[in-house]
Design a protein around this motif. Structure first.
Motif, PDB file in Angstrom:
ATOM      1  N   ARG A   1     -32.125  -1.570 -15.004  1.00  0.00           N
ATOM      2  CA  ARG A   1     -31.187  -2.010 -15.830  1.00  0.00           C
ATOM      3  C   ARG A   1     -30.689  -3.481 -15.378  1.00  0.00           C
ATOM      4  NH1 ARG A   1     -28.158   3.858 -16.679  1.00  0.00           N
ATOM      5  NH2 ARG A   1     -28.433   3.410 -14.178  1.00  0.00           N
TER       6      ARG A   1
ATOM      7  N   ASP B   1     -21.492  -0.699  -8.919  1.00  0.00           N
ATOM      8  CA  ASP B   1     -22.421  -1.264  -9.682  1.00  0.00           C
ATOM      9  C   ASP B   1     -22.172  -0.731 -11.035  1.00  0.00           C
ATOM     10  OD1 ASP B   1     -24.790  -2.309 -10.385  1.00  0.00           O
ATOM     11  OD2 ASP B   1     -25.828  -0.352 -10.348  1.00  0.00           O
ATOM     12  N   ARG B   2     -22.226  -1.725 -12.200  1.00  0.00           N
ATOM     13  CA  ARG B   2     -21.972  -1.236 -13.464  1.00  0.00           C
ATOM     14  C   ARG B   2     -23.181  -1.534 -14.476  1.00  0.00           C
ATOM     15  NH1 ARG B   2     -16.078  -3.970 -13.616  1.00  0.00           N
ATOM     16  NH2 ARG B   2     -16.573  -3.858 -15.992  1.00  0.00           N
ATOM     17  N   ALA B   3     -24.435  -1.388 -13.890  1.00  0.00           N
ATOM     18  CA  ALA B   3     -25.582  -1.525 -14.665  1.00  0.00           C
ATOM     19  C   ALA B   3     -25.271  -0.489 -15.917  1.00  0.00           C
ATOM     20  CB  ALA B   3     -26.663  -1.487 -13.908  1.00  0.00           C
ATOM     21  N   ALA B   4     -24.998   0.759 -15.403  1.00  0.00           N
ATOM     22  CA  ALA B   4     -25.214   1.826 -16.619  1.00  0.00           C
ATOM     23  C   ALA B   4     -24.321   1.180 -17.799  1.00  0.00           C
ATOM     24  CB  ALA B   4     -24.886   3.251 -15.968  1.00  0.00           C
TER      25      ALA B   4
ATOM     26  N   PHE C   1     -29.316  -7.035 -16.441  1.00  0.00           N
ATOM     27  CA  PHE C   1     -27.623  -6.802 -16.209  1.00  0.00           C
ATOM     28  C   PHE C   1     -27.366  -8.093 -15.309  1.00  0.00           C
ATOM     29  CE2 PHE C   1     -24.179  -4.993 -13.669  1.00  0.00           C
ATOM     30  CZ  PHE C   1     -23.201  -5.617 -14.511  1.00  0.00           C
TER      31      PHE C   1
ATOM     32  N   PRO D   1     -31.239  -2.745 -22.267  1.00  0.00           N
ATOM     33  CA  PRO D   1     -32.158  -3.283 -21.162  1.00  0.00           C
ATOM     34  C   PRO D   1     -33.331  -2.711 -21.212  1.00  0.00           C
ATOM     35  CG  PRO D   1     -29.721  -2.733 -20.323  1.00  0.00           C
ATOM     36  CD  PRO D   1     -29.906  -2.459 -21.961  1.00  0.00           C
TER      37      PRO D   1
ATOM     38  N   PHE E   1     -23.362  -1.399 -18.539  1.00  0.00           N
ATOM     39  CA  PHE E   1     -23.879  -2.662 -19.316  1.00  0.00           C
ATOM     40  C   PHE E   1     -24.949  -2.061 -20.267  1.00  0.00           C
ATOM     41  CE2 PHE E   1     -27.444  -5.563 -19.752  1.00  0.00           C
ATOM     42  CZ  PHE E   1     -26.786  -6.862 -20.448  1.00  0.00           C
ATOM     43  N   ALA E   2     -25.662  -1.088 -19.812  1.00  0.00           N
ATOM     44  CA  ALA E   2     -26.715  -0.473 -20.769  1.00  0.00           C
ATOM     45  C   ALA E   2     -25.902   0.089 -22.165  1.00  0.00           C
ATOM     46  CB  ALA E   2     -27.475   0.381 -19.942  1.00  0.00           C
TER      47      ALA E   2
END
Lengths: 428, 428
Positions: A395, B91-94, A399, A354, B96-97
């Motif tokens: 991110r 939240d699962r943005a981290a 995402f 990202p 995903f990254a």
């Protein structure tokens, strides 16, 4: 000299992305993340972007300054889209439906479809109407936070028609708050008149179109589509020579459908940008990295072309190439201006992180337009183009796919879009 | 009995899609396209949808009726999304990254990521907060024209937590104008407590969760994720039996990551819907077509999973299966509620035509929710759910990818979203 008083200040920024740090330590470091930040602008430029606590006391606030509370949300530079041939007439939805129903490329051509259908429709569209179409399309980019757009011609394919397009682009640019950088794409395709006269047409591009576009000031770049059935490496060399003679920068479409050594050629010709790259060779990756030619990723075009392989963003990044990311919004092979889709596909399909995708959509794209330091970053002296996003984590831009997070968009220090109330798209 | 007077009338419709015609002559015919059309509604139901010239003279207009001039644009039924586990916390943005940066599935699990991260976060989120999250998310669907949404639980994985989710969904449904159909997805994954006790957990689902969800009226369906590492065919049989005993319809996640004969199983168990299907076998395709089990396409999930092969929409359609299309909006494997992206991917990746994709997003999805005739179509007696789009050609809904064309959205006869002024996204 006294600095101008601040006329726009964005406070209470939860996460600020400046894109103003060195790239040496990787993309996330280059984003220059700052928590609890402020951005102050004056006269359309940034005068401060950094920690709220360290803002220079000597900066004064104009009495009528606009104050925006970012509510703890994310602020990034405005997005830069480096590849959008958005000046066109006509509509190819029926052709899309035929393709979906199984029509072959040849069948579509025989039915009058493909790029030349857009050329016919564009020629039949008045300059006035094209101005309106461009303004509408730029508006849809602006609402997503795209504040700089490269717009290519390329659907005229005669000198008169290409200049008509460039004039329409210039007129739209005066109306739109989006900054427009124009590119002459005379060498986009061969129209019916020149089908069997490619060399003649290339001469026309080199001897007439490029000089006319340069002298009129209507284009900053020229572009060439190097591909089987379009233009050859030799054509590109001639176009590059003419561009250099007339002071236009060179952009190239290369290695999209066939591996043609296009990246190596772009490096050899000193192009500013080599775009598409789905079929780029390992040597081409190295050549781009070594030469500093920006690698333009256009994943929505890959999606529309239903190609199995996307451009190798991961390999390009690992090799040290400067990446730029765009939509390639166009009437046939990428009918989407959803910039957030491009960001997400860059991660899911081109293999970027990202952080890399965001850097490619801002500073990277600015570099590919020779605007490094002016746009695509937030630092003292840069253009005051910024986005307040409905999230506090950069991110999420990739995402939370294909979702415009833009709550407030500022271009040259003016608010050009506001989605009130500012709601978070992604509450934690 | 006198019919109710018309309280909402949409006139000057350039292209009306009713989805109310027989499917025998193909998808475009089933769309029931009408030019120069009117839709009239009373008491939240459609009383007329067809050519303006043929509207029944006996229908009377209420003095306070809302009149909307569709300006020659396209009107379709409201979209139906048949597969959205949108009730979750965290939240699962981290994560995903990390995935983008190359972390393996195992590394992500070891770092506490994956579906169980959402389970932990959801358990830690109050019912009250979940109601708010669901309402926000339903609002984002509504703005795109999605007027019916199937919402699954599945991030609780204990009886208390699954019921908390179903209560939150029911409370959100009372607040939101979007029609919500709730599904118990107790058999979504094994939480840490049951990691080594799958059979015990399946018993809990069958003996406790399903009866409780059914008796409380909080769910209309139950669902089961049949996959290596999740639940087996034998588990699914037990769940199907319990669902039948307690009057819940059966939905299934099958053949997503591994070809497991899931479609055949869904046909055998009389499921209403078999979703995912990326790995469905030719026999599975035939089984779905023959049995009438709806085939749920979720191409955004395929995209996030970076699978090479999308579900074979073309083969399913050719075999005569009823197709349904959804977003699968969820916190990890499809973090996008962009319904228009699903429509476009259904064409570009699943091989549908724009007509088939639109039919799958309306009448097909309604069939998969056992709501055929009630929603997903516009005909006398159906729910007055409709969208005025910023285009006059239904093919643009898929072609102009990932772009919400919704200008005005009506649910149960009330305007719930209006994007003024009504501009065309795709001027001709």
């Amino acid at each position: 000299m006294e600095p101008n008083p601040i006329d726009l200040i964005v406070t209470n920024i939860g996460q600020l992305v400046t894109c103003a740090k060195d790239r040496e330590d990787g993309a996330e470091s280059a984003l220059g993340l700052v928590e609890d930040a402020t951005v102050a602008c004056a006269g359309g430029k940034v005068v401060y972007a950094g920690p709220s606590a360290r803002m220079d006391d000597s900066l004064t606030l104009d009495d009528n300054a606009e104050r925006i509370d970012a509510s703890g949300l994310l602020v990034t530079p405005g997005f830069v889209d480096p590849h959008t041939p958005l000046a066109f007439g006509g509509d190819r939805a029926a052709e899309f439906a035929s393709r979906c129903a199984g029509a072959t490329y040849l069948e579509i051509l025989q039915a009058g479809g493909g790029i030349l259908a857009t050329v016919r429709a564009t020629r039949a569209t008045s300059e006035e109407s094209l101005v309106g179409l461009c303004v509408d399309r730029l508006h849809r980019f602006a609402m997503q936070g795209v504040t700089t757009v490269e717009v290519k011609s390329g659907y005229g394919l005669t000198i008169e028609e290409e200049l008509k397009l460039l004039r329409a682009i210039a007129r739209a640019a005066k109306i739109s708050p989006v900054r427009v950088v124009a590119t002459l794409l005379g060498a986009h395709a061969l129209s019916d008149e020149y089908r069997e006269k490619r060399e003649h047409y290339v001469s026309l591009v080199c001897r007439d179109m490029i000089p006319a576009a340069a002298e009129s000031g209507l284009a900053r770049f020229t572009d060439v589509f190097v591909e089987e059935g379009a233009f050859t490496a030799q054509d590109a060399r001639a176009i590059a020579r003419s561009a250099m003679d007339h002071g236009l920068g060179l952009r190239m479409h290369v290695d999209q459908l066939t591996a043609g050594g296009g990246a190596e050629l772009a490096a050899d010709l000193g192009a500013l940008s080599a775009d598409h790259l789905e079929q780029v060779s390992p040597d081409g990756v190295k050549a781009l990295a070594k030469s500093g030619v920006c690698a333009g990723l256009l994943p929505t075009a890959t999606l529309y072309a239903r190609l199995k392989d996307y451009a190798p963003g991961r390999a390009l990044s690992d090799a040290g190439a400067i990446l730029a990311l765009g939509t390639n919004y166009n009437p046939g092979s990428a009918m989407t201006e959803n910039h957030s889709l491009a960001l997400g596909l860059a991660c899911l399909q081109n293999g970027l992180t990202p952080a890399e995708a965001l850097l490619a959509a801002t500073d990277g794209a600015a570099r590919s337009l020779n605007l490094h330091g002016e746009v695509g970053l937030l630092t003292a002296g840069s253009r005051a183009d910024l986005i307040i996003h409905k999230t506090d984590d950069y991110r999420h831009l990739a995402f939370h796919l294909a979702t415009s997070h833009a709550a407030v968009v500022v271009a040259a220090g003016k608010v050009i879009h506001r989605a009130e109330p500012i709601l978070r798209n992604c509450p934690g």
